[in-house]
Scaffold this active site. Structure first.
Site, PDB file in Angstrom:
ATOM      1  N   ASP A  67      37.784 -16.203 -11.154  1.00 18.52           N
ATOM      2  CA  ASP A  67      38.926 -15.326 -11.433  1.00 18.52           C
ATOM      3  C   ASP A  67      39.161 -15.123 -12.929  1.00 18.52           C
ATOM      4  O   ASP A  67      40.042 -14.357 -13.324  1.00 18.52           O
ATOM      5  CB  ASP A  67      40.198 -15.848 -10.752  1.00 18.52           C
ATOM      6  CG  ASP A  67      40.591 -17.248 -11.177  1.00 18.52           C
ATOM      7  OD1 ASP A  67      39.697 -18.102 -11.319  1.00 18.52           O
ATOM      8  OD2 ASP A  67      41.799 -17.505 -11.357  1.00 18.52           O
ATOM      9  N   HIS A 145      41.714 -29.445 -16.327  1.00 20.74           N
ATOM     10  CA  HIS A 145      41.540 -28.630 -15.134  1.00 20.74           C
ATOM     11  C   HIS A 145      40.488 -29.294 -14.251  1.00 20.74           C
ATOM     12  O   HIS A 145      40.035 -30.399 -14.525  1.00 20.74           O
ATOM     13  CB  HIS A 145      41.147 -27.208 -15.548  1.00 20.74           C
ATOM     14  CG  HIS A 145      41.215 -26.199 -14.440  1.00 20.74           C
ATOM     15  ND1 HIS A 145      42.213 -26.198 -13.484  1.00 20.74           N
ATOM     16  CD2 HIS A 145      40.392 -25.158 -14.132  1.00 20.74           C
ATOM     17  CE1 HIS A 145      42.008 -25.202 -12.650  1.00 20.74           C
ATOM     18  NE2 HIS A 145      40.903 -24.557 -13.013  1.00 20.74           N
TER      19      HIS A 145
END
Length: 309
Positions: A67, A145
Protein backbone atom coordinates in the site's frame (compact mmCIF):
# COMPACT_ATOMS: atom_id res chain seq x y z
CA UNK A 1 5.82 25.29 0.96
CA UNK A 2 2.82 22.95 1.16
CA UNK A 3 1.95 19.34 1.85
CA UNK A 4 -0.69 17.69 -0.31
CA UNK A 5 -2.10 14.32 0.67
CA UNK A 6 -2.80 12.00 -2.25
CA UNK A 7 -3.79 9.00 -0.16
CA UNK A 8 -4.66 8.91 3.54
CA UNK A 9 -6.08 5.42 4.00
CA UNK A 10 -4.64 2.28 5.54
CA UNK A 11 -3.95 -1.04 3.87
CA UNK A 12 -6.23 -0.89 0.85
CA UNK A 13 -8.22 1.73 -1.06
CA UNK A 14 -11.68 2.67 0.16
CA UNK A 15 -14.41 4.87 -1.28
CA UNK A 16 -13.24 7.76 0.88
CA UNK A 17 -9.49 7.28 1.01
CA UNK A 18 -6.80 6.02 -1.33
CA UNK A 19 -3.68 4.29 -0.02
CA UNK A 20 -0.56 6.08 1.15
CA UNK A 21 1.09 8.92 -0.71
CA UNK A 22 1.75 12.59 -0.11
CA UNK A 23 3.85 15.29 -1.71
CA UNK A 24 5.88 18.14 -0.28
CA UNK A 25 5.65 21.08 -2.67
CA UNK A 26 8.85 23.11 -2.73
CA UNK A 27 8.08 25.11 -5.84
CA UNK A 28 8.90 28.53 -4.41
CA UNK A 29 11.99 27.23 -2.66
CA UNK A 30 13.68 25.01 -5.31
CA UNK A 31 11.04 24.48 -8.01
CA UNK A 32 10.64 20.82 -7.07
CA UNK A 33 8.03 18.45 -5.67
CA UNK A 34 9.06 15.58 -3.37
CA UNK A 35 6.85 12.52 -3.02
CA UNK A 36 6.61 10.34 0.08
CA UNK A 37 5.33 6.82 -0.65
CA UNK A 38 3.44 5.91 -3.79
CA UNK A 39 0.61 3.49 -3.19
CA UNK A 40 -1.65 2.03 -5.86
CA UNK A 41 -3.65 4.70 -7.68
CA UNK A 42 -1.35 7.59 -6.80
CA UNK A 43 -1.05 8.77 -10.39
CA UNK A 44 -4.86 8.79 -10.67
CA UNK A 45 -4.99 11.01 -7.60
CA UNK A 46 -2.43 13.35 -9.14
CA UNK A 47 -4.83 13.99 -12.02
CA UNK A 48 -7.13 15.69 -9.49
CA UNK A 49 -4.36 18.15 -8.54
CA UNK A 50 -2.12 20.74 -10.18
CA UNK A 51 0.97 18.57 -9.64
CA UNK A 52 3.14 18.06 -12.72
CA UNK A 53 4.91 14.67 -12.62
CA UNK A 54 8.05 16.15 -14.20
CA UNK A 55 8.36 18.42 -11.15
CA UNK A 56 8.65 15.36 -8.89
CA UNK A 57 12.42 15.07 -8.50
CA UNK A 58 12.71 12.93 -5.37
CA UNK A 59 10.63 10.05 -4.02
CA UNK A 60 11.06 8.83 -0.45
CA UNK A 61 9.67 5.38 0.37
CA UNK A 62 9.11 4.47 4.02
CA UNK A 63 8.80 0.69 3.65
CA UNK A 64 8.09 -2.09 1.20
CA UNK A 65 4.47 -2.92 1.98
CA UNK A 66 2.27 -2.82 -1.10
CA UNK A 67 0.00 0.00 0.00
CA UNK A 68 3.07 2.25 -0.02
CA UNK A 69 4.81 1.14 -3.24
CA UNK A 70 2.41 -0.53 -5.71
CA UNK A 71 1.83 2.77 -7.52
CA UNK A 72 5.51 3.54 -8.04
CA UNK A 73 6.28 1.69 -11.32
CA UNK A 74 3.16 3.12 -12.93
CA UNK A 75 3.97 6.64 -11.83
CA UNK A 76 7.51 6.37 -13.20
CA UNK A 77 6.18 5.08 -16.52
CA UNK A 78 3.59 7.84 -16.83
CA UNK A 79 6.19 10.46 -15.98
CA UNK A 80 8.17 9.16 -18.94
CA UNK A 81 5.21 9.63 -21.30
CA UNK A 82 5.43 13.40 -20.99
CA UNK A 83 7.54 13.50 -24.14
CA UNK A 84 6.64 17.09 -24.97
CA UNK A 85 8.16 18.35 -21.75
CA UNK A 86 11.74 18.39 -20.57
CA UNK A 87 12.66 15.13 -18.89
CA UNK A 88 14.77 15.28 -15.75
CA UNK A 89 16.37 12.52 -13.74
CA UNK A 90 14.71 11.34 -10.56
CA UNK A 91 16.03 10.07 -7.22
CA UNK A 92 14.36 7.31 -5.22
CA UNK A 93 15.21 6.79 -1.54
CA UNK A 94 13.95 3.78 0.35
CA UNK A 95 14.69 0.48 2.08
CA UNK A 96 16.90 -2.16 0.52
CA UNK A 97 14.84 -3.90 -2.14
CA UNK A 98 13.25 -0.81 -3.65
CA UNK A 99 15.64 -0.79 -6.60
CA UNK A 100 15.06 -4.47 -7.40
CA UNK A 101 11.30 -4.02 -7.13
CA UNK A 102 11.19 -1.02 -9.45
CA UNK A 103 13.65 -2.31 -12.03
CA UNK A 104 12.02 -5.76 -12.16
CA UNK A 105 8.64 -4.13 -12.77
CA UNK A 106 10.11 -1.90 -15.48
CA UNK A 107 11.92 -4.75 -17.25
CA UNK A 108 9.18 -7.36 -17.12
CA UNK A 109 6.55 -4.91 -18.38
CA UNK A 110 8.74 -3.77 -21.27
CA UNK A 111 8.65 -0.19 -20.04
CA UNK A 112 11.29 2.25 -21.24
CA UNK A 113 11.98 5.34 -19.20
CA UNK A 114 13.13 8.51 -20.93
CA UNK A 115 15.14 9.58 -17.90
CA UNK A 116 17.49 8.02 -15.35
CA UNK A 117 16.37 6.87 -11.90
CA UNK A 118 19.03 7.02 -9.20
CA UNK A 119 18.46 4.84 -6.13
CA UNK A 120 19.67 5.42 -2.59
CA UNK A 121 18.85 2.35 -0.52
CA UNK A 122 18.64 2.63 3.25
CA UNK A 123 19.40 -0.07 5.81
CA UNK A 124 20.31 -0.27 9.49
CA UNK A 125 23.84 0.96 8.71
CA UNK A 126 22.88 3.97 6.60
CA UNK A 127 20.37 5.71 8.84
CA UNK A 128 20.86 9.38 9.62
CA UNK A 129 21.59 11.89 6.88
CA UNK A 130 20.40 10.46 3.54
CA UNK A 131 20.26 13.60 1.38
CA UNK A 132 21.71 17.10 1.57
CA UNK A 133 22.06 20.07 -0.74
CA UNK A 134 22.52 23.79 -0.16
CA UNK A 135 18.84 24.29 0.79
CA UNK A 136 17.65 21.09 2.51
CA UNK A 137 18.80 18.05 4.46
CA UNK A 138 16.81 14.84 4.94
CA UNK A 139 17.37 12.40 7.79
CA UNK A 140 15.99 8.88 8.22
CA UNK A 141 15.51 6.81 11.36
CA UNK A 142 14.16 3.31 11.87
CA UNK A 143 10.60 3.02 13.15
CA UNK A 144 8.88 0.03 14.77
CA UNK A 145 6.75 -1.78 12.20
CA UNK A 146 6.33 -5.40 11.13
CA UNK A 147 9.08 -4.94 8.50
CA UNK A 148 11.96 -2.48 8.18
CA UNK A 149 10.39 0.97 7.99
CA UNK A 150 11.74 4.49 8.29
CA UNK A 151 10.51 7.97 8.97
CA UNK A 152 11.96 11.08 7.38
CA UNK A 153 12.87 14.45 8.85
CA UNK A 154 13.13 17.19 6.22
CA UNK A 155 15.10 20.19 7.45
CA UNK A 156 15.14 23.44 5.51
CA UNK A 157 18.39 25.27 6.10
CA UNK A 158 18.12 28.72 7.63
CA UNK A 159 17.29 31.44 5.13
CA UNK A 160 19.62 34.39 4.69
CA UNK A 161 18.55 37.72 6.07
CA UNK A 162 17.08 40.25 3.65
CA UNK A 163 18.70 43.52 2.65
CA UNK A 164 16.92 46.71 3.74
CA UNK A 165 17.21 48.59 0.45
CA UNK A 166 15.21 51.59 1.63
CA UNK A 167 17.47 52.10 4.64
CA UNK A 168 20.54 51.91 2.40
CA UNK A 169 19.12 54.56 0.08
CA UNK A 170 18.37 56.77 3.07
CA UNK A 171 21.97 56.33 4.23
CA UNK A 172 23.20 57.61 0.89
CA UNK A 173 24.33 54.32 -0.64
CA UNK A 174 23.96 54.49 -4.45
CA UNK A 175 22.18 51.56 -6.04
CA UNK A 176 24.68 49.25 -7.74
CA UNK A 177 27.66 47.06 -6.83
CA UNK A 178 27.78 48.38 -3.26
CA UNK A 179 24.37 46.83 -2.58
CA UNK A 180 25.74 43.43 -3.55
CA UNK A 181 28.81 43.83 -1.35
CA UNK A 182 26.70 44.79 1.63
CA UNK A 183 24.30 41.89 0.98
CA UNK A 184 27.35 39.59 1.11
CA UNK A 185 28.20 40.95 4.55
CA UNK A 186 30.98 43.33 3.52
CA UNK A 187 31.29 46.71 5.22
CA UNK A 188 31.84 49.57 2.74
CA UNK A 189 33.02 53.17 2.85
CA UNK A 190 31.21 55.80 0.77
CA UNK A 191 32.98 58.58 -1.13
CA UNK A 192 32.22 61.06 1.64
CA UNK A 193 33.91 58.77 4.17
CA UNK A 194 30.74 57.36 5.71
CA UNK A 195 31.25 53.77 6.85
CA UNK A 196 28.35 51.42 6.20
CA UNK A 197 28.24 48.43 8.54
CA UNK A 198 26.64 45.57 6.59
CA UNK A 199 24.99 43.82 9.54
CA UNK A 200 23.04 46.99 10.35
CA UNK A 201 21.19 46.70 7.05
CA UNK A 202 20.56 42.94 6.90
CA UNK A 203 17.79 41.27 8.87
CA UNK A 204 18.50 38.25 11.03
CA UNK A 205 18.49 34.86 9.29
CA UNK A 206 15.07 33.22 9.19
CA UNK A 207 14.76 29.79 10.75
CA UNK A 208 14.09 27.05 8.20
CA UNK A 209 11.09 24.76 8.45
CA UNK A 210 11.17 21.18 9.74
CA UNK A 211 8.74 18.63 8.34
CA UNK A 212 8.58 15.10 9.75
CA UNK A 213 6.87 12.37 7.75
CA UNK A 214 6.60 8.96 9.37
CA UNK A 215 5.85 5.60 7.88
CA UNK A 216 3.81 2.88 9.58
CA UNK A 217 4.90 2.39 13.17
CA UNK A 218 4.07 1.43 16.70
CA UNK A 219 4.69 4.14 19.27
CA UNK A 220 8.47 4.53 19.46
CA UNK A 221 11.10 6.97 20.67
CA UNK A 222 12.42 7.20 17.11
CA UNK A 223 9.24 9.05 16.17
CA UNK A 224 9.89 11.58 18.91
CA UNK A 225 13.48 12.07 17.78
CA UNK A 226 12.42 12.61 14.18
CA UNK A 227 9.68 15.01 15.23
CA UNK A 228 11.61 17.19 17.69
CA UNK A 229 10.44 20.76 17.26
CA UNK A 230 8.91 20.01 13.87
CA UNK A 231 6.67 22.59 12.28
CA UNK A 232 4.56 19.70 11.00
CA UNK A 233 4.53 16.07 12.13
CA UNK A 234 2.72 13.59 9.89
CA UNK A 235 1.91 10.46 11.92
CA UNK A 236 -0.18 7.42 11.15
CA UNK A 237 -3.45 6.84 12.99
CA UNK A 238 -4.61 3.42 11.88
CA UNK A 239 -6.52 2.84 15.10
CA UNK A 240 -8.49 4.85 17.65
CA UNK A 241 -8.67 5.31 21.39
CA UNK A 242 -8.76 1.99 23.23
CA UNK A 243 -7.23 0.03 20.34
CA UNK A 244 -3.69 0.06 21.71
CA UNK A 245 -3.41 -3.72 21.97
CA UNK A 246 -4.47 -4.50 18.41
CA UNK A 247 -2.43 -1.56 17.11
CA UNK A 248 0.69 -2.96 18.71
CA UNK A 249 0.07 -6.46 17.38
CA UNK A 250 -0.25 -5.14 13.81
CA UNK A 251 2.67 -2.71 14.00
CA UNK A 252 0.58 0.46 14.04
CA UNK A 253 -0.44 3.35 16.29
CA UNK A 254 -3.60 4.87 17.67
CA UNK A 255 -4.57 8.52 17.45
CA UNK A 256 -3.78 8.91 21.14
CA UNK A 257 -0.29 7.48 20.74
CA UNK A 258 0.37 9.81 17.81
CA UNK A 259 -0.74 12.75 19.95
CA UNK A 260 1.62 11.64 22.72
CA UNK A 261 4.49 11.57 20.23
CA UNK A 262 3.66 15.10 19.02
CA UNK A 263 3.47 16.35 22.61
CA UNK A 264 6.74 14.70 23.64
CA UNK A 265 8.48 16.02 20.52
CA UNK A 266 7.19 19.57 21.09
CA UNK A 267 5.95 19.62 17.50
CA UNK A 268 3.87 22.57 16.37
CA UNK A 269 1.23 20.69 14.37
CA UNK A 270 0.11 17.07 14.13
CA UNK A 271 -1.44 15.74 10.94
CA UNK A 272 -2.94 12.27 11.22
CA UNK A 273 -3.15 9.98 8.19
CA UNK A 274 -3.19 6.25 7.35
CA UNK A 275 -6.69 6.01 8.79
CA UNK A 276 -8.52 2.67 8.79
CA UNK A 277 -11.55 2.44 6.48
CA UNK A 278 -13.72 1.55 9.47
CA UNK A 279 -13.54 5.15 10.68
CA UNK A 280 -16.13 7.25 8.86
CA UNK A 281 -17.84 10.60 9.36
CA UNK A 282 -18.66 10.97 13.02
CA UNK A 283 -15.88 8.54 13.97
CA UNK A 284 -13.30 10.85 12.39
CA UNK A 285 -14.59 13.76 14.44
CA UNK A 286 -14.32 11.74 17.64
CA UNK A 287 -10.85 10.51 16.72
CA UNK A 288 -9.68 14.10 16.27
CA UNK A 289 -11.38 15.29 19.46
CA UNK A 290 -9.83 12.47 21.49
CA UNK A 291 -6.35 13.24 20.18
CA UNK A 292 -6.79 16.93 20.96
CA UNK A 293 -7.12 16.12 24.67
CA UNK A 294 -3.40 15.29 24.50
CA UNK A 295 -2.19 17.55 21.67
CA UNK A 296 -4.49 20.42 20.79
CA UNK A 297 -3.16 21.27 17.34
CA UNK A 298 -4.22 17.97 15.75
CA UNK A 299 -5.93 17.52 12.41
CA UNK A 300 -6.98 14.39 10.50
CA UNK A 301 -6.22 14.94 6.84
CA UNK A 302 -8.34 13.80 3.91
CA UNK A 303 -7.41 12.84 0.36
CA UNK A 304 -6.26 15.74 -1.86
CA UNK A 305 -6.13 18.14 1.09
CA UNK A 306 -3.41 20.80 0.97
CA UNK A 307 -1.72 22.12 4.10
CA UNK A 308 0.44 25.22 4.00
CA UNK A 309 3.57 25.08 6.11
Amino acid sequence: MELQFLGTGAGQPSKARNVSSLVLKLLDEINEVWMFDCGEGTQRQILETTIKPRKVKKIFITHMHGDHIFGLPGFLASRSFQSSEEQTDLEVYGPVGIKQYVMTSIRTSGTRLSYHVHFKEIDENSLGLVMEDDKFAVYADKLDHTIFCVGYRVVQKDLEGTLDAEALKAAGVPFGPLFGQIKNGQDVVLEDGTKIIAKDFISAPKKGKVITILGDTRKTNASVRLGLGADVLVHESTYGKGDEKIAKSHGHSTNMQAAQVARDASAKRLLLNHVSARFLGRDIGKMAADAKTIFENTHIVRDLEEVEI
